[in-house]
Design an enzyme around this catalytic site. Structure first.
Site, short mmCIF file in Angstrom:
data_model
loop_
_atom_site.label_atom_id
_atom_site.label_comp_id
_atom_site.label_asym_id
_atom_site.label_seq_id
_atom_site.Cartn_x
_atom_site.Cartn_y
_atom_site.Cartn_z
N ASP A 111 0.85 -1.20 0.00
CA ASP A 111 0.00 0.00 0.00
C ASP A 111 0.89 1.25 0.00
O ASP A 111 1.66 1.48 0.94
CB ASP A 111 -0.90 -0.01 1.24
CG ASP A 111 -2.01 1.02 1.16
OD1 ASP A 111 -2.08 1.76 0.17
OD2 ASP A 111 -2.83 1.08 2.10
N ASP A 135 -3.56 2.41 -5.77
CA ASP A 135 -2.31 2.46 -5.00
C ASP A 135 -2.10 1.28 -4.06
O ASP A 135 -1.26 1.34 -3.17
CB ASP A 135 -2.24 3.76 -4.20
CG ASP A 135 -3.41 3.92 -3.24
OD1 ASP A 135 -4.37 3.13 -3.33
OD2 ASP A 135 -3.37 4.86 -2.42
N GLU A 136 -2.83 0.18 -4.22
CA GLU A 136 -2.61 -0.97 -3.34
C GLU A 136 -2.91 -2.27 -4.07
O GLU A 136 -3.70 -2.30 -5.01
CB GLU A 136 -3.45 -0.87 -2.06
CG GLU A 136 -4.94 -0.81 -2.28
CD GLU A 136 -5.71 -0.73 -0.98
OE1 GLU A 136 -5.36 -1.43 -0.01
OE2 GLU A 136 -6.70 0.03 -0.94
#
Length: 418
Positions: free
Chosen positions: A11, A105-106
């Protein structure tokens, strides 16, 4: 204990704010907010230097300045976010093909098949963190555990810019003191109800009798949270799948629900949802709306139609009907709303439209009817214009003129693609 700690949750830390600090070295180490301003607007994201003062995404800009007088507001380089995030995902894919991206974003990784090449999972996680920092310039936190749920919890504990590995024989000990807010699916309402019962940690939740939790949260939520509290999570890392629903929501502050406000908000949401459906040649049979009232109380209403639809105007009209049904069901005549959301599910492929023979009365809810076909053709034409000239080139009146605190570019990045 079956299995080993071979699932990673990676993350990127305060992603949007970290990108701004990467692009402008003068912002590094300073409290910054992406979006908003000292006199208004909405903070879209905050750096960790701002978060320590209580600043968070979704907060009015004036409140952020009140909490952190030294905060710097930046407009955001939305065109760079996707590119930098994709570079990170490419690095993750260098160690294993088993990568499940769950947002911009993860992502989850299953590295059980990569240990013979790169070493134990903890070593792989360290390698990935170093490569992301060196090659992209962004901080990333990684959790390593036996299950997806625990890996995600571990990555949250690791923030900012850290690594936490939870071995199978230490799972219960690790989870015991952590707050229930870290659990997947525990929102503000569930957190408040649990706190009223004296349940604030995952360990306390694990020890609470099932019948007590069921009365508090309902059978389905109780079963899921009870299992996660003892790390029972059978989900595997899925490398490819199609989303089962498409939705969007808009927080509007405390507002009296007028026809004009409801229409404007729902028109904008419907345009985003229907556009994403059409972009992937999909249509929905089930439409669900969510209305949040003051005090975080929320209700949902759903409708399943006979024929799948992806027309913006039709989706807007159905959502309006459902929202007003939810509002009128409330006892308080002076009720205020704080959020509206539209979600579509029961998705099917719709690569082309088949016009109907004129055997039934015209109904826009049937995509092949005369009105339904006209709306479909209009939407496709508008989609083509937007692809060439930008989103603001053309649109439906309520959605086009509505002033929004969050740019559409940010919404598109934040909303998961199909």
């Amino acid at each position: 204990m079956v299995g080993r700690a071979a699932i990673l949750h990676a993350d990127l830390d305060a992603f949007y704010a970290s990108v701004e600090q990467l692009l402008d070295p003068a912002l590094r180490g300073r409290p910054i907010a992406v979006g908003g301003g000292p006199h208004g607007g909405v903070v879209l994201a905050a750096s960790y230097e701002a978060k320590v003062h209580g600043v968070s995404g979704g907060m009015p800009g004036w409140r952020a300045r009140e909490l952190c007088p030294a905060i710097a507001f930046v407009r955001g380089h939305f065109h760079r976010y996707q590119d930098l995030a994709d570079q990170v995902m490419d690095i993750l894919g260098d160690v294993t093909p088993a990568v499940e991206r769950i947002s911009i974003d993860e992502a989850f990784l299953d590295v059980s098949g990569a240990t013979h090449l790169f070493g134990p999972p903890a070593v792989i996680a360290g390698l990935l963190r170093r490569r992301v920092r060196a090659e992209v310039g962004l901080p990333i936190s990684i959790g390593v555990a036996r299950t997806k749920h625990l890996a995600k919890v571990a990555s949250q504990v690791a923030k900012p810019d850290g690594l936490v590995v939870v071995e199978p024989d230490a799972e219960r000990e690790f989870l015991e003191p952590l707050p229930v807010a870290l659990m997947w699916g525990v929102g503000p309402v569930a957190q408040r109800r649990l706190a009223e019962r004296g349940i604030r940690t995952i360990g306390e939740l694990a020890r609470e009798p099932s019948y007590s939790l069921e009365r508090l949260l309902g059978q389905a939520v109780r079963a899921r949270l009870s299992a996660l509290a003892v790390n029972e999570d059978p989900r595997r890392v899925a490398t490819s799948h199609r989303a089962r629903s498409v939705g969007a929501q808009s927080a509007i502050g405390r507002s009296v629900p007028t026809p004009e406000l409801v229409r404007e908000v729902l028109a904008h949401l419907a345009e985003r949802v229907a556009g994403r459906l059409r972009a992937k040649s999909r249509a929905a049979r089930t439409i669900t709306v969510r209305v949040r009232f003051t005090g975080l109380r929320a209700v949902t209403r759903s409708l399943t139609v006979a024929a799948p639809l992806a027309a913006t105007l039709t989706l807007t009209e159905i959502a309006e009907q459902l929202v007003w049904t939810a509002i009128r069901d409330q006892d308080d005549a002076g009720v205020e709303i704080t959020l509206l959301a539209i979600s579509t599910s029961n998705l099917v492929s719709l690569p082309a439209l088949q016009s109907e023979l004129p055997l039934q009365p015209d109904d826009p809810r049937r995509a092949g009817s005369p009105t339904g076909s006209a709306r479909w053709a209009l939407d496709l034409s508008m989609d083509a214009v937007r692809r060439k000239f930008g989103r603001d080139a053309v649109g439906y009146w309520p959605a086009l003129v509505r002033a929004h605190g969050v740019p559409d570019e940010f919404r598109e990045l934040a909303e998961r693609d199909l």
